[in-house]
Enzyme design. Sequence first.
Site: not given
Ligand code: ZN
Length: 161
Positions: A131-132, A51, A89-90, A46, A135
Site C-alpha cells: 500500500h505505502e 501524504q 488509508c489516512l 503506515g 503511494h
Molecule cells: Zn495510504
Amino acid sequence: MAIRNIREIGDPVLNKKCKEVNELTDRTRELIDDMFDTMYEANGVGLAAPQVGILKRIVVIDVTGEDPILLINPVIMESSGEQRGYEGCLSVPGKNGIVTRPNYVKIKAYNEEMKPFELEGTELLARAICHELEHLDGHLYVDRVEGDLVNTADLVDQDYE
Ligand code: ZN
C-alpha cells in the site's frame, strides 16, 4: 518534531511520482521524525511522504505500534501468495475497501544511515508495504478496491488503516 497535515484524496500531490532520496539532509531527517509522529497521532500503520505533501521516496510503517520501520527508496524484489481484506488509508478518511495483495513480499530499501537492507513481510506487514509503496508512484488503494468503499464505522473488524 511536529505533526504534519495529511493530504486527502483529490489533492494532486497524491497522484505524483516521488523522487529518490540521494542523501539524508537535516531537513529530510526532520521529515522522517515528523512522519512517524504524524502516523502515530493519526493511529495509522503506515504513511508515505507524499501524504504530507513531500515528493520523496520515503515510507514509515508500524503494524504493531512497537516496530517502527523506515524505508527509503524501497523496491519490491519478490512477492508471493495472496490475501484479500479490508484496507484503509489516512488520505481517505472514514472509508475502507477490499483489496487483494500478496501475502509475502521481500523488499530492498535504505535505512536512516542510507545503508541498504532487505526486509521480508507477511500478512499485514506485506499489505502495508504494498500500500505505502504505491503511494510513491502516485497511486491510491481506492483504484484497486473490489466492489464499493464502505464507511469505517460500519466495519466490525478493520484490517488495515
Ligand atoms: Zn495510504
